[in-house]
Design an enzyme around this catalytic site. Structure first.
Site, PDB file in Angstrom:
ATOM      1  N   GLY A 114       0.784  -1.232   0.000  1.00 61.27           N
ATOM      2  CA  GLY A 114       0.000   0.000   0.000  1.00 61.27           C
ATOM      3  C   GLY A 114       0.812   1.274   0.000  1.00 61.27           C
ATOM      4  CB  ILE A 115       0.101   4.584   1.554  1.00 58.21           C
ATOM      5  CG1 ILE A 115      -1.239   4.813   0.835  1.00 58.21           C
ATOM      6  CG2 ILE A 115       0.839   5.916   1.736  1.00 58.21           C
ATOM      7  CD1 ILE A 115      -2.247   5.609   1.655  1.00 58.21           C
ATOM      8  N   GLY A 116       2.570   2.747   2.372  1.00 58.83           N
ATOM      9  CA  GLY A 116       3.905   2.637   2.962  1.00 58.83           C
ATOM     10  C   GLY A 116       4.928   2.108   1.974  1.00 58.83           C
ATOM     11  CE  LYS A 157       0.178  -6.755  12.809  1.00 60.59           C
ATOM     12  NZ  LYS A 157      -1.055  -7.044  13.584  1.00 60.59           N
ATOM     13  CE1 TYR A 167      -8.839   4.576  11.107  1.00 58.97           C
ATOM     14  CE2 TYR A 167     -10.448   6.173  10.318  1.00 58.97           C
ATOM     15  CZ  TYR A 167      -9.246   5.521  10.179  1.00 58.97           C
ATOM     16  OH  TYR A 167      -8.434   5.817   9.111  1.00 58.97           O
TER      17      TYR A 167
END
Length: 287
Positions: A16-18, A37, A167
């Protein structure tokens, strides 16, 4: 400015974004630590710490995969130690790891509450606390250190809390770290900023949640990666304490005027894109 030779510590960057931020830094020749993880393939979500590092090295950077649950203090301490031992220091922390559940109070049990707040707010604080001494050394060496957290502007309108208060608390906890650290470490010369997308971002998780219909209303992760690169190459003593929106950063600081290349489905109009949560009322236009 370039990120060549800089060392980034990215939490949750296996996809994803990371991962997109990692690959953009790798194109400059950066060293990138992926602390996440996922070491074994997920049945529904592609990407592991190992595949991310393979992609980083193909893009021109150097990578280090570290299995790490950022809720665990000892694991974070050990991950940062491994990163420093391997690359000689840390110049940039990207707080990307996050958990989401858009559920109301009665639908959000304490296990889910603890997961979101443990990863988002506590994990960001813990990662910062362990990395900051190394960022202080980076600052003393004139290496332009940054902390970049993927969290929203602090907009206290009730509409952002009513539907999913747990959230919102978790994400705003990340943003409060930006607010506090920017002030606390200003004299050290450590830049601390947040980055948030104007629209939905097309990731495997979004595909899983909303399918093709939601993907069509989203931009690619590359817009966040390009915006992050712009922020991380700003002078750390001059650009800090900002809650940035991806296309505004690119428009104002990089002169981007055409954002059509970032739509997930070519041909999608800007007016058809889905606005993200937590956007401020006074958000500047980029059209």
């Amino acid at each position: 400015m370039s990120l060549k030779g800089k060392t980034l510590f990215i939490t949750g960057g296996s996809r994803g974004i990371g991962e997109a931020i990692a690959l953009r830094a790798a194109k400059d020749g950066a060293n990138v630590v992926i602390a996440a993880k996922t070491a074994e393939p997920h049945p529904k979500l592609p990407g592991t710490i190992h595949t991310a590092v393979e992609a980083i090295e193909k893009a021109g950077g150097k990578g280090l995969p570290i299995l790490c649950d950022i809720r665990d203090e000892q694991q974070v301490i050990e991950a940062v130690k491994q990163a420093v031992d391997h690359f000689g220091g840390i110049d940039i922390l990207v707080n990307n790891a996050s958990a989401i559940s858009l559920t109301g109070t009665l639908q959000t049990d304490m296990k889910r509450y603890d997961l979101m707040n443990g990863i988002n707010a506590r994990g960001t604080y813990l990662s910062g606390r362990v990395c900051i001494p190394h960022l202080q050394k980076s600052a003393a060496a004139g290496r332009n250190p940054h902390i970049l957290t993927l969290s929203p502007p602090l907009d206290m309108r009730p509409r952002w809390f009513g539907p999913h208060v747990a959230y919102s608390m978790a994400k705003y906890g990340m943003s409060l770290c930006t607010l506090g650290w920017a002030e606390e470490f200003r004299r050290d010369g450590i830049a601390v900023n947040s980055l948030w997308p104007r629209t939905g971002i097309a990731t495997a998780a979004i595909q899983l949640i909303g399918g093709d219909a939601l993907m069509k209303k989203s931009r690619t992760a590359e817009i966040m990666a390009d915006a992050a690169h712009v922020i991380l190459t700003q002078p750390s003593r001059e650009f800090s304490g900002n809650f940035c929106i991806d296309d505004v950063v690119l428009h104002q600081l990089a002169g981007v005027r055409d954002f059509s290349k970032y739509v997930a489905v070519p041909g999608t109009k800007e007016s058809e894109l889905m606005p993200d949560f937590f956007l401020p009322e006074n958000l500047p236009s980029v059209s």
